[in-house]
Design a protein around this motif. Structure first.
Motif, PDB file in Angstrom:
ATOM      1  N   UNK A 447       0.787  -1.222   0.000  1.00  0.00           N
ATOM      2  CA  UNK A 447       0.000   0.000   0.000  1.00  0.00           C
ATOM      3  C   UNK A 447       0.817   1.269   0.000  1.00  0.00           C
ATOM      4  N   UNK A 448       0.087   2.381   0.164  1.00  0.00           N
ATOM      5  CA  UNK A 448       0.680   3.716   0.088  1.00  0.00           C
ATOM      6  C   UNK A 448       0.964   4.264   1.479  1.00  0.00           C
ATOM      7  N   UNK A 449       2.105   3.879   2.002  1.00  0.00           N
ATOM      8  CA  UNK A 449       2.644   4.447   3.235  1.00  0.00           C
ATOM      9  C   UNK A 449       4.119   4.715   2.978  1.00  0.00           C
ATOM     10  N   UNK A 450       4.552   5.941   3.221  1.00  0.00           N
ATOM     11  CA  UNK A 450       5.947   6.284   2.973  1.00  0.00           C
ATOM     12  C   UNK A 450       6.797   5.869   4.175  1.00  0.00           C
ATOM     13  N   UNK A 451       7.795   5.003   3.920  1.00  0.00           N
ATOM     14  CA  UNK A 451       8.680   4.506   4.971  1.00  0.00           C
ATOM     15  C   UNK A 451      10.105   4.925   4.697  1.00  0.00           C
ATOM     16  N   UNK A 452      10.847   5.224   5.757  1.00  0.00           N
ATOM     17  CA  UNK A 452      12.279   5.448   5.608  1.00  0.00           C
ATOM     18  C   UNK A 452      13.030   4.199   6.077  1.00  0.00           C
ATOM     19  N   UNK A 453      14.354   4.270   6.031  1.00  0.00           N
ATOM     20  CA  UNK A 453      15.175   3.108   6.360  1.00  0.00           C
ATOM     21  C   UNK A 453      14.891   2.611   7.778  1.00  0.00           C
ATOM     22  N   UNK A 454      14.745   3.526   8.708  1.00  0.00           N
ATOM     23  CA  UNK A 454      14.443   3.144  10.087  1.00  0.00           C
ATOM     24  C   UNK A 454      13.100   2.460  10.223  1.00  0.00           C
ATOM     25  N   UNK A 455      12.120   2.934   9.445  1.00  0.00           N
ATOM     26  CA  UNK A 455      10.807   2.291   9.467  1.00  0.00           C
ATOM     27  C   UNK A 455      10.892   0.846   9.008  1.00  0.00           C
ATOM     28  N   UNK A 456      11.707   0.601   7.978  1.00  0.00           N
ATOM     29  CA  UNK A 456      11.828  -0.767   7.473  1.00  0.00           C
ATOM     30  C   UNK A 456      12.477  -1.679   8.522  1.00  0.00           C
ATOM     31  N   UNK A 457      13.434  -1.152   9.250  1.00  0.00           N
ATOM     32  CA  UNK A 457      14.053  -1.955  10.317  1.00  0.00           C
ATOM     33  C   UNK A 457      13.009  -2.322  11.373  1.00  0.00           C
ATOM     34  N   UNK A 458      12.175  -1.349  11.744  1.00  0.00           N
ATOM     35  CA  UNK A 458      11.110  -1.627  12.712  1.00  0.00           C
ATOM     36  C   UNK A 458      10.073  -2.584  12.120  1.00  0.00           C
ATOM     37  N   UNK A 459       9.822  -2.446  10.837  1.00  0.00           N
ATOM     38  CA  UNK A 459       8.841  -3.301  10.168  1.00  0.00           C
ATOM     39  C   UNK A 459       9.234  -4.777  10.294  1.00  0.00           C
ATOM     40  N   UNK A 460      10.487  -5.089  10.006  1.00  0.00           N
ATOM     41  CA  UNK A 460      10.932  -6.483  10.072  1.00  0.00           C
ATOM     42  C   UNK A 460      11.315  -6.902  11.486  1.00  0.00           C
ATOM     43  N   UNK A 461      11.592  -5.953  12.349  1.00  0.00           N
ATOM     44  CA  UNK A 461      11.850  -6.268  13.748  1.00  0.00           C
ATOM     45  C   UNK A 461      12.979  -7.271  13.917  1.00  0.00           C
ATOM     46  N   UNK A 462      12.707  -8.355  14.648  1.00  0.00           N
ATOM     47  CA  UNK A 462      13.737  -9.362  14.925  1.00  0.00           C
ATOM     48  C   UNK A 462      14.215 -10.057  13.652  1.00  0.00           C
ATOM     49  N   UNK A 463      13.446  -9.975  12.571  1.00  0.00           N
ATOM     50  CA  UNK A 463      13.854 -10.613  11.323  1.00  0.00           C
ATOM     51  C   UNK A 463      14.715  -9.699  10.450  1.00  0.00           C
ATOM     52  N   UNK A 464      14.914  -8.440  10.870  1.00  0.00           N
ATOM     53  CA  UNK A 464      15.702  -7.528  10.052  1.00  0.00           C
ATOM     54  C   UNK A 464      17.135  -8.025   9.807  1.00  0.00           C
ATOM     55  N   UNK A 465      17.871  -8.499  10.821  1.00  0.00           N
ATOM     56  CA  UNK A 465      19.232  -8.975  10.547  1.00  0.00           C
ATOM     57  C   UNK A 465      19.259 -10.076   9.482  1.00  0.00           C
ATOM     58  N   UNK A 466      18.284 -10.967   9.509  1.00  0.00           N
ATOM     59  CA  UNK A 466      18.223 -12.024   8.508  1.00  0.00           C
ATOM     60  C   UNK A 466      17.876 -11.456   7.135  1.00  0.00           C
ATOM     61  N   UNK A 467      16.938 -10.515   7.096  1.00  0.00           N
ATOM     62  CA  UNK A 467      16.558  -9.881   5.831  1.00  0.00           C
ATOM     63  C   UNK A 467      17.770  -9.186   5.214  1.00  0.00           C
ATOM     64  N   UNK A 468      18.501  -8.438   6.021  1.00  0.00           N
ATOM     65  CA  UNK A 468      19.687  -7.730   5.531  1.00  0.00           C
ATOM     66  C   UNK A 468      20.751  -8.714   5.070  1.00  0.00           C
ATOM     67  N   UNK A 469      20.948  -9.777   5.831  1.00  0.00           N
ATOM     68  CA  UNK A 469      21.962 -10.769   5.456  1.00  0.00           C
ATOM     69  C   UNK A 469      21.619 -11.412   4.112  1.00  0.00           C
ATOM     70  N   UNK A 470      20.337 -11.707   3.897  1.00  0.00           N
ATOM     71  CA  UNK A 470      19.932 -12.301   2.613  1.00  0.00           C
ATOM     72  C   UNK A 470      20.165 -11.314   1.470  1.00  0.00           C
ATOM     73  N   UNK A 471      19.920 -10.042   1.727  1.00  0.00           N
ATOM     74  CA  UNK A 471      20.160  -9.034   0.692  1.00  0.00           C
ATOM     75  C   UNK A 471      21.637  -8.993   0.324  1.00  0.00           C
ATOM     76  N   UNK A 472      22.485  -9.045   1.305  1.00  0.00           N
ATOM     77  CA  UNK A 472      23.926  -9.005   1.052  1.00  0.00           C
ATOM     78  C   UNK A 472      24.411 -10.263   0.350  1.00  0.00           C
ATOM     79  N   UNK A 473      23.696 -11.362   0.532  1.00  0.00           N
ATOM     80  CA  UNK A 473      24.057 -12.605  -0.155  1.00  0.00           C
ATOM     81  C   UNK A 473      23.561 -12.601  -1.601  1.00  0.00           C
ATOM     82  N   UNK A 474      22.287 -12.264  -1.786  1.00  0.00           N
ATOM     83  CA  UNK A 474      21.659 -12.453  -3.096  1.00  0.00           C
ATOM     84  C   UNK A 474      21.688 -11.215  -3.988  1.00  0.00           C
ATOM     85  N   UNK A 475      21.804 -10.033  -3.394  1.00  0.00           N
ATOM     86  CA  UNK A 475      21.809  -8.804  -4.202  1.00  0.00           C
ATOM     87  C   UNK A 475      22.634  -7.719  -3.521  1.00  0.00           C
TER      88      UNK A 475
END
Length: 489
Positions: A447-475
């Motif tokens: 949907x239409x909600x404007x998020x900044x980098x900090x918002x995305x970290x809060x969005x994923x919460x405890x899963x953020x480190x894993x999300x970031x690690x996957x990004x660094x692996x795959x892209x």
């Protein structure tokens, strides 16, 4: 259907287009002559179309939201998965962003999520072949739309377990974000019902993954918002269904009673489909309605009294009708056709969707609707229905930390094309989102909600480190799907 085109003999609207032969990093432009710039780099041979016409680029800078417009440098209409592999590899080598988008009727994103400013948009509708329909699954290109698959499976008595309310969406697109619908209380998201995926990685490699083979990639791209790879083909689950739909509606006095009945139906499994809707009224109140469907065979209709027994709707508001199952699945088609005639379809759609914890949902929804006038919803409606957290297995779909989550969607249609009106509604979405976070809720990322980098970290919460690690692996170069706005680099 498969798009076929002669290599570099590109046709658009009946007229021959100028062939693209090279890319210039200094000019940040695609060139029609390989020596038009000193740093011109020859592009790979492609069987599909690489479009640089202003009209094609403008089309790729739009989506169903009609709010954000980020113009790409070019649009690729692939004729094969190999075209996507070559294009992604080339773009990664030369730091060009890539955004996959289904451009049949524009992407159904609402905030530019599929766009790629000064990059390459891949029109996934170029891959639209249904490869196989098997007893328990179908193998389809990512650009196939759900209604196209249904038209072939329903005559065989088969359907995907879960369908979005609007079935004119691409299969690859909804698998990338999750895909939710009235069957989710029983079957989870669409992303939970995919058996195998063909994925083009940011390196330009084609990987085939499943729960038992390359599971890390499989679990990353399901609901991964296009951050880890581009889904180009999928094996989706099929289940047996009956040909007819008995469709029930009834009106409720309040959200708490509606949710209590929905949870009871969810646990019992009485219906094949359950949703709740809030229809805005001229006095800014909302008519709260339950919508339930039971599939059945001709000659063996469900007992209406038994199907509605024990439910606490307002007496005398119940109604039932029967229709072919496909007609129910495609029930939004008449609304879409009407709003296209009237022009409302082309207005901004700053919709927003949230997942609320059940314990907070009734009060939060009632208080939000109390300050949401009908003009802020437009055609709407509002969606309200619970589903079990345990049914959602895609790891990057954040949900509240309770056994039952409640979808709460404000399907806003702006009353005019005035950008200031859309901006005001997006700002109101942000206010609602702040409240959602306070009660332990999450955002469904379409949907239409404007998020900044900090918002995305809060969005994923405890899963953020894993999300970031996957990004660094795959892209690691952050080539893919920049329109989501997750990573600032």
């Amino acid at each position: 259907m498969t798009i076929r085109s002669t290599r570099r003999a590109f046709l658009r609207s009946g007229a021959a287009a100028v062939p693209v032969l090279a890319f210039s990093p200094s000019a940040n432009a695609w060139l029609s002559c390989s020596d038009a710039a000193a740093d011109a780099i020859a592009i790979p041979d492609l069987d599909g179309e690489l479009l640089t016409d202003p009209a094609d680029r403008a089309a790729a800078a739009d989506d169903w939201g009609h709010i954000v417009s980020e113009t790409p440098l070019a649009v690729l209409v692939p004729a094969s998965i190999d075209d996507i592999r070559k294009a992604v590899k080339f773009c990664r080598q030369h730091c060009i962003k890539v955004g996959p988008m289904s451009m049949v009727g524009n992407s159904h994103s609402t905030q530019g999520q599929s766009q790629a400013r000064c990059g390459l948009v891949i029109d996934m509708s170029g891959l639209s072949e249904i490869h196989a329909i098997n007893p328990g699954d179908a193998v389809v290109d990512a650009g196939v739309r759900w209604f196209e698959l249904l038209q072939q499976t329903l005559p065989l008595g088969k359907s995907p377990p879960v369908l979005t309310d609007h079935i004119d969406l691409s299969i690859g697109g909804t698998l990338s974000v999750g895909g939710i619908g009235g069957q989710t209380p029983q079957h989870g998201l669409q992303a939970d019902n995919v058996l195998e995926l063909w994925v083009v990685t940011a390196d330009g490699d084609l990987e085939v993954c499943s729960p038992t083979s390359k599971a890390t990639l499989f679990n990353s791209v399901r609901g991964g918002l296009g951050q880890f790879g581009i889904i180009v083909k999928a094996r989706v689950k099929l289940i047996a269904v009956k040909p007819l739909a008995r469709h029930y509606t009834a009106v409720y006095a309040d959200v708490a009673t509606l949710l209590a009945d929905q949870v009871a139906l969810m646990n019992e499994g009485r219906f094949d489909y359950v949703e709740g809707l809030g229809f805005p009224q001229p006095d800014d109140s909302y008519v709260l309605t339950i919508e339930c469907v039971k599939y059945f065979d001709e000659g063996a209709p469900p007992d209406d009294a038994a199907m509605l027994a024990g439910l606490n709707f307002i007496p005398g508001t119940e109604a039932a009708d029967t229709q072919p199952l496909y007609d129910f699945f495609d029930r939004l088609a008449p609304i879409v056709a009407f709003t296209k005639i009237t022009g409302e379809w082309y207005l901004p759609h700053p919709l927003t969707d949230f997942f609320l914890p059940l314990s907070e949902a009734a009060d939060f929804i009632e208080s939000t609707l109390a300050v949401t006038p009908a003009i802020d919803i437009g055609y709407g409606p509002v969606l309200i229905y619970p589903f079990p957290r345990s049914k959602v297995t895609a790891p990057f779909i954040p949900l509240p930390n309770e056994p039952v989550s409640v979808l709460f969607s404000l399907l806003r249609w702006a009353p005019s094309a005035d950008p200031a009106v859309a901006a005001d509604l997006v700002a109101k979405n942000r206010e609602v989102y702040e409240g959602v976070r306070e009660v332990g809720g999450k955002r469904y990322s379409i949907g239409s909600v404007e998020l900044d980098f900090g918002d995305w970290i809060l969005h994923y919460g405890a899963r953020w480190p894993q999300f970031l690690a996957r990004k660094l692996i795959f892209d690691p170069k952050n080539t893919l799907t920049p329109g989501q706005g997750i990573f600032p680099w």
